[in-house]
Design an enzyme around this catalytic site. Structure first.
Site, short mmCIF file in Angstrom:
data_model
loop_
_atom_site.label_atom_id
_atom_site.label_comp_id
_atom_site.label_asym_id
_atom_site.label_seq_id
_atom_site.Cartn_x
_atom_site.Cartn_y
_atom_site.Cartn_z
N CYS A 85 0.77 -1.27 0.00
CA CYS A 85 0.09 0.05 0.03
C CYS A 85 0.83 1.24 -0.02
O CYS A 85 1.56 1.61 0.80
CB CYS A 85 -0.84 -0.18 1.20
SG CYS A 85 -1.76 1.58 1.46
N TRP B 6 -7.69 -6.37 5.95
CA TRP B 6 -6.15 -6.84 5.57
C TRP B 6 -5.90 -8.11 6.66
O TRP B 6 -6.48 -7.96 7.80
CB TRP B 6 -5.11 -5.76 6.13
CG TRP B 6 -5.11 -4.57 4.82
CD1 TRP B 6 -6.15 -3.45 5.17
CD2 TRP B 6 -4.29 -4.58 3.96
NE1 TRP B 6 -5.82 -2.72 3.82
CE2 TRP B 6 -4.87 -3.26 3.13
CE3 TRP B 6 -3.28 -4.87 3.18
CZ2 TRP B 6 -4.28 -2.71 2.14
CZ3 TRP B 6 -2.89 -4.84 2.09
CH2 TRP B 6 -3.22 -3.42 1.53
N THR C 299 -8.38 0.00 6.98
CA THR C 299 -7.28 0.58 6.33
C THR C 299 -5.98 0.53 7.15
O THR C 299 -5.69 0.42 8.11
CB THR C 299 -7.58 2.03 5.92
OG1 THR C 299 -7.45 2.66 6.97
CG2 THR C 299 -8.81 2.08 5.22
N TYR D 235 -5.41 7.09 -8.84
CA TYR D 235 -6.80 6.19 -8.55
C TYR D 235 -7.92 6.70 -9.21
O TYR D 235 -8.76 5.97 -9.71
CB TYR D 235 -6.87 6.27 -6.97
CG TYR D 235 -5.80 5.27 -6.20
CD1 TYR D 235 -6.21 4.18 -5.85
CD2 TYR D 235 -4.79 5.83 -5.93
CE1 TYR D 235 -5.45 3.36 -5.10
CE2 TYR D 235 -3.73 4.85 -5.31
CZ TYR D 235 -3.99 3.58 -4.81
OH TYR D 235 -3.10 2.83 -4.16
#
Length: 325
Positions: free
Chosen positions: A58, A91, A125, A189
């Protein structure tokens, strides 16, 4: 990885994070937030109390990995690394033996969020800071995590730590970082997740206008703010490191490759070869994340083999633009 919400035909980053901070003077924090939904407060700086949970895949988490390394905080704040792929829930710690983080004991980062907010319904996140003793998430507000690693943890920096937020160019640096975030970090993105041709075209044009601006800016200066590495360089680097491997093809940012922009490519290699930058990059994990997780963009799940890491180690000749690091 921060989550996204669709605004019409465009995708915009969801910036609604857990707003707590870790500061030298902890207490209730009412200056930045007024959010009745969350227990907004500050936490004390205390070596060994927190664990930074990140993922090498990430770019937003990669920032915190780099800053922690540059400032010499490895023995002060421990770090757990999630694997490169995840499902809609969270995750996971599939890189660790038994699939559990060895300090927190969790299989999923989601467990730290739910330990604090049992009804937490937003994105799970990285990066996230977790209090080790309670197993509760403290914050996932990624811009403030690196900001506070510099300003609030200064007593624990290594003696020769870089000045990532220099006073003499702070105002200009904030402007540069805002444009880099809007048009480059987030711009790739907006290209990749565009819902219409018009939305894609707009994001694409903004991205390449900014890339050309950066190419010109870096032609006669070694780093974004001059002769020394700052937070602005950290924030740009994590996008550049992923550009040819992912964004050029996967996100359709394909006017040209990073390797075809002399100043930006030399700058990116200069940083890559600087301790704390390239040694945090794992191209295999990066590619697996994007090409496997984004099933709507890459339904086959096939992960490309290139480009080769060796090109990042080639001479860059950037030292002529500034003093030794």
């Amino acid at each position: 990885m921060p989550s996204y919400t669709k605004q019409g035909s465009s995708y915009e980053r969801d910036m609604d994070y857990i707003p707590d901070r870790i500061t030298q003077e902890p207490g209730r924090s009412q200056d930045r937030y007024d959010d009745a939904r969350l227990d907004v407060r500050t936490w004390p700086v205390e070596p060994g109390r927190y664990r930074l949970v990140a993922a090498r895949a990430c770019p937003w988490a990669n920032r915190s990995i780099i800053v922690r390394r540059l400032l010499g905080l490895e023995d002060v704040i421990s770090m757990g690394l999630a694997g490169p792929t995840h499902d809609e829930r969270s995750w996971t710690f599939d890189l660790d033996p038994g699939g559990r983080d060895p300090v927190l004991g969790y299989e999923r980062l989601q467990e730290a969020y739910l330990a604090r907010y049992p009804d937490y319904d937003k994105g799970i996140t990285v990066p996230a800071v977790v209090e080790v003793a309670s197993g509760q998430v403290v914050t996932n507000d990624f811009p403030w995590i690196t900001h506070d690693l510099f300003f609030e943890w200064r007593d624990h920096h290594r003696p020769d730590a870089p000045d990532l937020w220099p006073d003499d160019c702070r105002a200009e640096m904030e402007e540069v970082m805002e444009r880099v975030f809007t048009e480059v970090n987030n711009g790739v993105y907006r290209c990749g997740f565009a819902g219409t041709q018009d939305a894609y075209d707009e994001a694409y044009d903004q991205l390449w206008t900014a890339m050309d601006w950066l190419e010109e800016r870096l032609t006669d200066r070694r780093y974004l703010m001059g002769e020394h590495i700052t937070e602005a360089d950290v924030r740009l680097f994590t996008t550049l490191a992923r550009f040819d491997a992912v964004y050029h093809g996967h996100f359709k940012c394909n006017r040209n490759k990073l390797t075809e922009m002399p100043a930006l490519w030399g700058y990116a290699r200069d940083l890559f070869q600087t301790p704390g930058f390239g040694d945090t990059i794992d191209f295999d994990q990066i590619k697996r994340h994007y090409y496997v997780v984004h099933e709507d963009i890459n339904p086959s799940g096939i992960v490309p083999k290139g480009p080769e890491r060796e090109s990042w180690l080639s001479p860059h000749s950037r030292a002529r633009l500034g003093p030794p690091r």
